[in-house]
Write an enzyme that holds these catalytic residues in place. Structure first.
Site, PDB file in Angstrom:
ATOM      1  N   ASP A 250      33.754  40.613  45.346  1.00  0.00           N
ATOM      2  CA  ASP A 250      34.741  40.840  46.402  1.00  0.00           C
ATOM      3  C   ASP A 250      35.798  39.737  46.439  1.00  0.00           C
ATOM      4  O   ASP A 250      35.468  38.554  46.531  1.00  0.00           O
ATOM      5  CB  ASP A 250      34.051  40.935  47.759  1.00  0.00           C
ATOM      6  CG  ASP A 250      33.047  42.069  47.803  1.00  0.00           C
ATOM      7  OD1 ASP A 250      33.075  42.930  46.908  1.00  0.00           O
ATOM      8  OD2 ASP A 250      32.217  42.085  48.746  1.00  0.00           O
TER       9      ASP A 250
ATOM     10  N   ASP B  43      31.834  36.581  40.828  1.00  0.00           N
ATOM     11  CA  ASP B  43      31.684  37.180  42.150  1.00  0.00           C
ATOM     12  C   ASP B  43      32.508  38.474  42.135  1.00  0.00           C
ATOM     13  O   ASP B  43      33.382  38.656  41.281  1.00  0.00           O
ATOM     14  CB  ASP B  43      32.197  36.205  43.211  1.00  0.00           C
ATOM     15  CG  ASP B  43      32.192  36.789  44.603  1.00  0.00           C
ATOM     16  OD1 ASP B  43      31.178  37.394  44.995  1.00  0.00           O
ATOM     17  OD2 ASP B  43      33.225  36.662  45.295  1.00  0.00           O
TER      18      ASP B  43
END
Length: 269
Positions: free
Chosen positions: A23, A21
């Site tokens: 963020d 991922d």
């Protein structure tokens, strides 16, 4: 968990990938909202838009963004970009990338990416942010591929509609398509995320790990004995030691073109 530098086990039947991922896993903030100021300076949004994005950024940083918050931010950002010129957006992102994002990359994430690359693993960034933002960030850190949300454009301008929303279960769809295309063995692969909304992504691989997890994901990690990693040091890639920069830079140079265009046309089938 099989860490970088360790064998991936006798059950591995294909290539290994590490899915990240973006963020709050690789960078210390929201990648999409981080560009609100250069978008304002480029005339794409007004001052009110900057303030709204700044507020959303604060909420994102101060608390675990749940599914409802992410959906509200998605709706805000997609409606905001309706009518934007696609090439102008790409140009702004490319120009502001190192000033805006470079200082936000977690040193621990950069080292982990470099470790996977050294072990011969492909590194894939999988993010709900727009592909035009995700791909150059992925290239900057030395990822092999990237997948982001795909916006519909007509005659070079965004319509405000989405053709592929890279979020939740859709991340797994993208991962499986990549695995089929590149021969990845997901049971031997790795995944990293901070958010409970990425539980499907973590469950899709044999070696999940959580990074700065929200409360829900921390609870799941404890129940399933998943490794919990703490990333605390956003450090500019350019300010890191020459050894680390070289390790990351070699991968970035080798894969920048592929990562930039990655899965640019991925959409729902």
């Amino acid at each position: 968990m099989t860490a970088p530098g360790s064998p991936d086990g006798p059950g591995a039947t294909g290539r290994v990938a590490a899915f990240f991922d973006l963020d709050k896993t690789v960078i210390a903030t929201s990648s999409a909202l981080a560009f609100s100021r250069p978008f304002f300076q480029g005339g794409l949004i007004n001052r009110r838009g900057v303030l709204r994005s700044a507020y959303a950024q604060f909420v994102f940083a101060a608390s675990a963004a749940d599914a409802d918050q992410v959906e509200r931010m998605r709706a805000h950002l997609t409606s905001l970009c309706a009518g934007w010129d696609v090439e102008q957006v790409r140009g702004i992102v490319e120009e502001a990338l190192h000033d805006i994002v470079d200082p936000l990359v977690y040193a621990e994430a950069a080292e982990l990416v470099a470790g996977h690359r050294a072990d011969g693993h492909d590194v894939v960034i999988v993010s709900a942010s727009g592909a035009e933002i995700v791909a150059p960030i992925a290239a900057m850190i030395g990822a092999t591929h990237s997948v982001g949300t795909e916006m519909v454009s007509v005659r070079g301008r965004y319509t405000g509609e989405i053709s592929f929303y890279c979020y939740g279960a859709n991340k797994v769809t993208a991962m499986r398509e990549l695995a089929e295309r590149n021969g990845y063995d997901l049971t031997a692969s790795h995944a990293y995320s901070d958010s409970s909304t990425d539980l499907p992504m973590l469950e899709a691989v044999g070696h999940p790990a959580v990074v700065n997890p929200d409360r829900g994901l921390r609870r799941v990690a404890a129940e399933r004995a998943w490794p919990v990693l703490t990333f605390t040091k956003p450090v500019s890639l350019r300010s890191r030691s020459s050894t680390a920069v070289a390790a990351i830079g070699i991968g970035a140079v080798a894969t920048a073109g592929a990562a930039w265009y990655g899965l640019h046309r991925m959409r729902r089938r």
